[in-house]
Write an enzyme that holds these catalytic residues in place. Sequence first.
Site, short mmCIF file in Angstrom:
data_model
loop_
_atom_site.label_atom_id
_atom_site.label_comp_id
_atom_site.label_asym_id
_atom_site.label_seq_id
_atom_site.Cartn_x
_atom_site.Cartn_y
_atom_site.Cartn_z
NE ARG A 1 47.11 40.76 42.11
CZ ARG A 1 48.36 41.21 42.21
NH1 ARG A 1 48.57 42.46 42.50
NH2 ARG A 1 49.38 40.40 42.02
CD GLU B 1 45.68 25.48 45.96
OE1 GLU B 1 45.39 25.99 47.06
OE2 GLU B 1 46.38 26.05 45.10
CD GLN C 1 52.81 31.41 48.26
OE1 GLN C 1 52.48 30.31 47.86
NE2 GLN C 1 52.89 32.47 47.47
CD GLN D 1 57.88 20.92 44.33
OE1 GLN D 1 58.76 20.07 44.46
NE2 GLN D 1 56.82 20.95 45.10
CE LYS E 1 51.65 13.33 38.78
NZ LYS E 1 50.75 12.79 37.78
CG HIS F 1 41.16 28.46 44.19
ND1 HIS F 1 42.53 28.48 44.31
CD2 HIS F 1 40.73 27.59 45.13
CE1 HIS F 1 42.90 27.66 45.28
NE2 HIS F 1 41.83 27.08 45.77
P1 FAD Z 1 45.46 40.80 46.96
O1 FAD Z 1 44.97 40.47 48.31
O2 FAD Z 1 44.61 41.65 46.09
O3 FAD Z 1 46.90 41.46 47.13
C1 FAD Z 1 47.74 41.63 46.02
C2 FAD Z 1 48.83 42.67 46.36
O4 FAD Z 1 48.27 43.97 46.42
C3 FAD Z 1 49.50 42.44 47.72
O5 FAD Z 1 50.83 42.85 47.64
C4 FAD Z 1 48.71 43.36 48.64
O6 FAD Z 1 49.44 43.72 49.80
C5 FAD Z 1 48.43 44.54 47.71
N1 FAD Z 1 47.16 45.24 47.98
C6 FAD Z 1 45.96 44.69 48.19
N2 FAD Z 1 45.01 45.65 48.34
C7 FAD Z 1 45.66 46.81 48.18
C8 FAD Z 1 45.24 48.17 48.21
N3 FAD Z 1 43.95 48.52 48.42
N4 FAD Z 1 46.17 49.13 47.99
C9 FAD Z 1 47.47 48.81 47.78
N5 FAD Z 1 47.92 47.54 47.76
C10 FAD Z 1 47.02 46.55 47.95
N6 FAD Z 1 46.37 32.47 41.65
C11 FAD Z 1 45.57 32.13 40.60
O7 FAD Z 1 45.72 32.72 39.53
N7 FAD Z 1 44.64 31.14 40.70
C12 FAD Z 1 44.43 30.45 41.86
O8 FAD Z 1 43.57 29.59 41.93
C13 FAD Z 1 45.26 30.77 42.99
N8 FAD Z 1 45.11 30.12 44.17
C14 FAD Z 1 45.86 30.51 45.26
C15 FAD Z 1 45.64 29.88 46.50
C16 FAD Z 1 46.35 30.27 47.64
C17 FAD Z 1 46.06 29.58 48.97
C18 FAD Z 1 47.33 31.29 47.54
C19 FAD Z 1 48.13 31.71 48.75
C20 FAD Z 1 47.57 31.93 46.31
C21 FAD Z 1 46.84 31.54 45.16
N9 FAD Z 1 47.01 32.17 43.92
C22 FAD Z 1 46.23 31.82 42.84
C23 FAD Z 1 48.05 33.20 43.75
C24 FAD Z 1 47.51 34.64 43.95
O9 FAD Z 1 46.56 34.95 42.97
C25 FAD Z 1 48.72 35.59 43.86
O10 FAD Z 1 49.55 35.41 44.97
C26 FAD Z 1 48.37 37.08 43.64
O11 FAD Z 1 49.58 37.75 43.28
C27 FAD Z 1 47.80 37.78 44.86
O12 FAD Z 1 46.53 37.40 45.13
P2 FAD Z 1 45.76 37.93 46.45
O13 FAD Z 1 44.39 37.43 46.36
O14 FAD Z 1 46.54 37.61 47.65
O15 FAD Z 1 45.80 39.50 46.13
#
Ligand code: FAD
Length: 290
Positions: free
Chosen positions: A111, A21, A179, A215, A275, A81
Site C-alpha cells: 500500500r 533490500e 517487517q 535508526q 550498505k 516494489h
Molecule cells: P495493506 O496490506 O494494504 O494494509 C494496510 C493497513 O490496512 C493494515 O493495517 C491492514 O490491516 C489494513 N487493511 C488492509 N485491507 C483492509 C481492508 N479491506 N479493510 C480494512 N483494513 C484493511 N513502503 C513504501 O512506500 N515503499 C516500499 O518499497 C516499501 N517496501 C516495504 C517492504 C516490506 C517487506 C515491508 C514489510 C514494508 C514495506 N513498505 C514500503 C511499507 C508499507 O508500505 C507500509 O507498512 C504500509 O503502511 C502498509 O503497506 P501494506 O502493503 O502492508 O498495506
Amino acid sequence: MRLREIYEDKKTGAFPKISFEVFPPKGGEEHYPALYEELNILKKYNPALVSLTWGAGGKNNNSMELVRALRQDLKLDVMAHFTCICNSREMVEKHIKEIESFGIENVLALRGDEPQDIDVCHTDFRYANELVEFIKSKTDLSVGVAGYPEGHIEAESLDADIENLKRKLNSGGEAVFTQLFFDNDKFFSYVELVRKKGIEVPVIPGIMPIISYKQVEKMTSVAKISVPEMLRENLEKYKDNPDDMKKFGIDYATSQCEELIKSGVCGLHFYTLNKSYSTSKILDNILTAV
Ligand code: FAD
C-alpha cells in the site's frame, strides 16, 4: 526464478535463500554507482533476490532506470516494489509491463504510506490486495506481499491484520516478506498464527542490522517493533560509540539469524540500508557456523 520456485527449491541444500533490500539512492542517478559497488560486494553471497523499494508519493518514479540496471547490467534477480499510494492504474500498468520487459519475474505489492508533502494523490488502489489483484490480472509476474509479526501499526489487532494478509494472498500473493523485528519470538508466534489460519505460503523474516541508536528510534516510532530489554540496555550502552554499536548490531543480528535458521526458515530478507558492511559480516558469521 519466481517466488514459489525460489523458496521451495530444495536443490541447493537446507540453507535459507538470501535476499537484500535496497532503496533508490536519495541523491539520484549520480549516486547509483555507489549502490552498485555495495551490491557487487553482496553478490558473492548469491542472493536469490535483490528487492528495490518504491518511494510513495511518486518520489522515485525515475527509479525504473535503476530497476533495469540492476537486472540487465548487474545481472541480479530483482524484485521491484510497487505501492498503491499515488499510483494510478495507468501508471502501474505501464511500469509492470516495463518491468516484465526487463526480464524481471517478481514484484512486491504494497500500500505504501501517505506522503506528507504532496497535494494530489491518485487513489485507484486503497489497500495492497487491490494492487495484487490488478497486477495479477495484467501480467504473469509473481507477487510478494508484506506481513507484520507484531501487527501493522494501523490494524485494530494482529488477528485483523492476518485476515488482511489472507486477502492479499487470496488475490494472488505468493510469499510474505516481513517487517523487521528484534524479538524472534514475535516472528515464531506470528508464523504459528498464520499457519493456524490456513496460510501456507513462504514467510520470509526481515532482518535489519542495527547501525545506530537513531535508526532504531526511528523504526520503532513508525512501526510496531518490540525492543527486548537486553537490546535496550545495549542500545543505551553504545549510544555514543558508533563503532561499538555497529559491532553489537552485527552480533545481535547474527544471533537472530542463527536461531531463525535452526527453526527452519526458508529465507532471510536483509534490510541493508544500501550498505554491504554489516550484512556481509552477519553472513560471514552464519556461513562459517553452518
Ligand atoms: P495493506 O496490506 O494494504 O494494509 C494496510 C493497513 O490496512 C493494515 O493495517 C491492514 O490491516 C489494513 N487493511 C488492509 N485491507 C483492509 C481492508 N479491506 N479493510 C480494512 N483494513 C484493511 N513502503 C513504501 O512506500 N515503499 C516500499 O518499497 C516499501 N517496501 C516495504 C517492504 C516490506 C517487506 C515491508 C514489510 C514494508 C514495506 N513498505 C514500503 C511499507 C508499507 O508500505 C507500509 O507498512 C504500509 O503502511 C502498509 O503497506 P501494506 O502493503 O502492508 O498495506
